[in-house]
Design an enzyme around this catalytic site. Structure first.
Site, PDB file in Angstrom:
ATOM      1  N   ASP A  94       0.813  -1.209   0.000  1.00 21.15           N
ATOM      2  CA  ASP A  94       0.000   0.000   0.000  1.00 21.15           C
ATOM      3  C   ASP A  94       0.853   1.269   0.000  1.00 21.15           C
ATOM      4  OD1 ASP A  94      -1.406  -2.254   1.613  1.00 21.15           O
ATOM      5  OD2 ASP A  94      -3.052  -0.946   1.005  1.00 21.15           O
ATOM      6  N   LYS A  95       0.312   2.310  -0.614  1.00 18.84           N
ATOM      7  CA  LYS A  95       0.976   3.612  -0.574  1.00 18.84           C
ATOM      8  C   LYS A  95       0.607   4.373   0.689  1.00 18.84           C
ATOM      9  CE  LYS A  95       1.461   8.039  -2.983  1.00 18.84           C
ATOM     10  NZ  LYS A  95       1.107   8.851  -4.177  1.00 18.84           N
TER      11      LYS A  95
END
Length: 436
Positions: A94-95
């Protein structure tokens, strides 16, 4: 000669991740918000193996914050002065989170001491070692998550615990989360267009104005719509690399088929994977509705957890009194599987196969289209595999509390590789998670 289907002529097709049927439908949701701040969403990769301490590949265990895995890859490519394909990773993280994962860099004849320390404002190296092979997709055992849900009543922790305990006992639906489908929620439609050879349709889906697109890209999208490709390229923020590469190619008068080659192969494969994921989600939702997500049916391909192989289940075997299939399912040794459609995918039998084929056809694609996609070259089908319909949720923890940012309920658990924590949180929150 049949014409290529266009986006306008194809059936409507959702991601299958929206409005899910909950396994915990009888337990009240806690509501709330995910990822109010990056430190509320912690992910740590559990490696499949330890580095050997020697070899041509430098292994880094990296902690990153608000950075995609591909952005980290590009930064490491520049630092080590190697091509992108020399860098390996086991999965995409995930960012909007703080994540830890292993990255490999192919640097034959060199050691970590031959390079300066990697310095980045959103990433840091926790350890360095050497290994004999490149890290490839899937080279991880799983991930450990610790997630704080904000905007909740801490006393609702009891509902979270009951829901998470049920998921740990029965397994959670192995639905592929909204993040696979992008902020426009149309990656699966781009993938379908690529499979069908509809180059113009794929480009329109990527570049046209659309509700939900980041405001910073709106002027560039309007320029694309008006045919001002060079202007669109100049207006598109640099962070949108796929869009910029397409606009540059179009501004050089490349036809759509040639312009598509400007898309990074990893990104093109991700679009294809998104299509496969949407079809899988629809099959999973049907099995959930029927109450057979954790039940083997005649014709099912049972997924073996230990070695990720599959074998077909016959009605005769299910009927035998001495069969221990049900016990193996209860122990998470086996699970029913669903299709990640591709040319190499093993197909189920009987009524199960017909149901899975109908899901593919309802999405506007035939098995022959998958073959045609590979034969055209340039974009390879990925996957072509079976995916378990459920995921084992290990070592669950739940707590409620209040810190300097307000009330929260923290849920922690371990998931096998390829599974989505947001799917677990969907079952606990029962409200839109914003596709994160």
């Amino acid at each position: 000669m049949m014409s290529t289907p266009t986006s306008e002529s194809l059936p409507s097709f959702s991601t299958g991740a929206d409005a899910p049927r909950y396994l915990t439908h009888d337990i009240p949701g806690i509501g709330g918000t995910l990822k109010a701040r990056p430190e509320d969403f912690l992910v740590e990769e559990i490696p499949l193996y330890n580095p050997a301490g020697e070899g041509e590949h430098i292994f880094l265990f990296v902690e990153k914050r608000e950075l995609t895995t591909l952005q980290l890859r590009d930064a490491l490519s520049r630092h080590f002065k190697v091509k992108r394909h020399a860098i390996g990773h086991a999965g995409l993280k995930d960012k909007q989170a703080i994540t830890r994962q292993v990255i490999s860099i192919h640097a034959p004849g060199k050691t970590p001491e031959d390079f300066p320390s990697f310095v980045h404002d959103r990433a840091s190296v926790l350890w360095v070692d050497l290994h004999t092979n490149k890290l490839k997709r899937g080279h991880l055992s799983g991930n450990r998550f610790s997630i704080k849900v904000r905007g909740v009543e801490p006393l609702a922790v009891r509902h979270a615990k009951v829901a998470l305990d049920r998921l740990a006992r029965c397994g959670a639906p192995n639905r592929i989360g909204e993040q696979r489908f992008g902020f426009l929620k149309n990656n699966h439609l781009v993938g379908r267009a690529l499979i069908l050879g509809d180059a113009q349709g794929a480009i329109d889906l990527i570049l046209s104005p659309k509700d939900g697109a980041p405001a910073s890209s709106n002027e560039a999208r309007e320029a694309y719509r008006d045919g001002r490709f060079r202007n669109g390229f100049e207006l598109m923020p640099k962070v949108f690399k796929i869009e910029r590469n397409l606009l540059r190619a179009l501004s050089n008068d490349h036809p759509p088929e040639k312009a598509l080659k400007a898309i990074d192969p990893t990104a093109a494969g991700f679009f294809i994977s998104s299509f496969q994921s949407a079809v899988f989600n629809h099959v999973l939702n049907q099995r959930l509705e029927a109450g057979t997500m954790d039940t083997l049916l005649p014709g099912d391909l049972a997924f073996v957890t230990k070695n990720r192989s599959v074998f077909e289940i016959s009605g005769e075997e299910l009927a035998r009194a001495e069969s221990n299939l049900a016990q193996r399912v209860e122990n998470f040794e086996l699970s029913p599987s669903g299709p990640m459609w591709g040319t190499t995918m093993s197909r189920a039998g009987g009524a199960v196969d017909q149901s899975e084929l109908q899901a593919l056809e309802a999405a506007g694609v035939e098995p022959s289209d998958l073959v045609d996609c590979e034969q055209r070259g340039g974009i390879s089908m990925i996957g072509g595999d079976r995916r378990p319909l459920r995921m084992q949720v290990k070592d669950p923890e739940v707590e409620g509390g209040i810190d300097e940012h307000g009330a929260y309920i923290r849920c922690a658990f371990e998931l096998p590789r390829g599974s989505f924590a947001t799917t677990v949180l969907d079952e606990i929150m029962k409200c839109p998670t914003g596709g994160v």
